[in-house]
Design a protein around this motif. Structure first.
Motif: not given
Ligand code: 1GP
Length: 231
Positions: A140-141, A145-146, A167-172, A177-178
């Motif tokens: 969510e955070e 930021y995006a 990296g973590d694909p879910d964070m990407v 999404a943002g």
């Protein structure tokens, strides 16, 4: 004027690291969409100028990512200016930009300038340490930021930076999404064709850096991998 909208793959070259002429030719003629010159440490006017002059032998677009005001070299096709959105030291958000524009403002062609909203997600990276990057605790955070980059600041590029670590694909995905209409760049730890495909299927543009200096053929394979994804 340079058009970044179609870039799917770029290499990032560090002026502080050495490539032979043959290695540089392989990078520039690989079919990558652009070469970014940048790094966090050891960047000088002289090593940036030398690399730029060598890159000019090739048709591939060459971009300088400005990280050091002593190393702003004319002659690149475009200039990327990072804004570190999660910098814990606020001097890394706008202070260098004000200093740079005070010194070089008269020479700037704004159509060559692209601001990047950096979200630094690898807290062990040199960039995180230099900027005292705040940890980003959740998807969510990351998405927020995006959102800040794309919708509050209306930046053309959101750059998810894991420099040195995959990296973590879910964070990407959360950043994607943002990021709205902004172009989403992903960079960090891509060392194989599979990783290149995984991140290129989420982000608009992937950035391949360190592996160039460690395993050039693996680096070159990432270009073909992204092309296969499109094909
Ligand atoms: C660094 O995002 C780039 O700014 C690429 O990261 O060097 O880990 O490939 P790597």
């Amino acid at each position: 004027m340079i058009e970044i909208g179609g870039w799917r793959h770029v290499f990032k070259l560090d002026p502080d690291k050495h490539l032979t002429d043959d290695e540089l030719e392989a990078i520039c003629e690989s079919g990558t969409d652009a070469v970014i010159v940048g790094g966090t440490q050891g960047i000088t006017y002289d090593n940036t100028l030398e690399l730029m002059a060598r890159l000019r032998r090739y048709a591939v677009p060459a971009v300088l990512e400005v990280s050091n005001l002593q190393a702003v070299v004319p002659g690149f096709d475009a200039y990327f200016l990072p804004l570190v959105l999660n910098a814990g030291d606020p001097d890394w958000i706008f202070a260098p930009h004000v200093a740079g524009l005070s010194a070089y403002g008269a020479y700037i062609r704004w159509e060559e300038i692209f601001a990047e909203g950096y979200i630094i997600l690898n807290e062990d990276s040199a960039a995180a340490k230099v900027t005292k990057a705040r940890p980003v605790a959740s998807r969510e955070e990351a998405k927020a930021y995006a959102n800040v980059a794309a919708h509050v600041c209306r930046l053309p590029i959101v750059y998810v930076e894991y420099s040195g670590r995959y990296g973590d694909p879910d964070m990407v995905r959360a950043c994607r999404a943002g990021a709205g209409e902004a172009r989403l760049f992903y960079g960090g730890g891509i060392r194989s064709a599979e990783q290149a495909q995984e991140m290129a299927s989420i982000a608009d543009t992937i950035v391949v850096g360190n592996v160039i200096y460690e395993d050039l053929s693996a680096a070159l394979a990432t270009v073909e991998a992204v092309r296969r994804l499109q094909g």
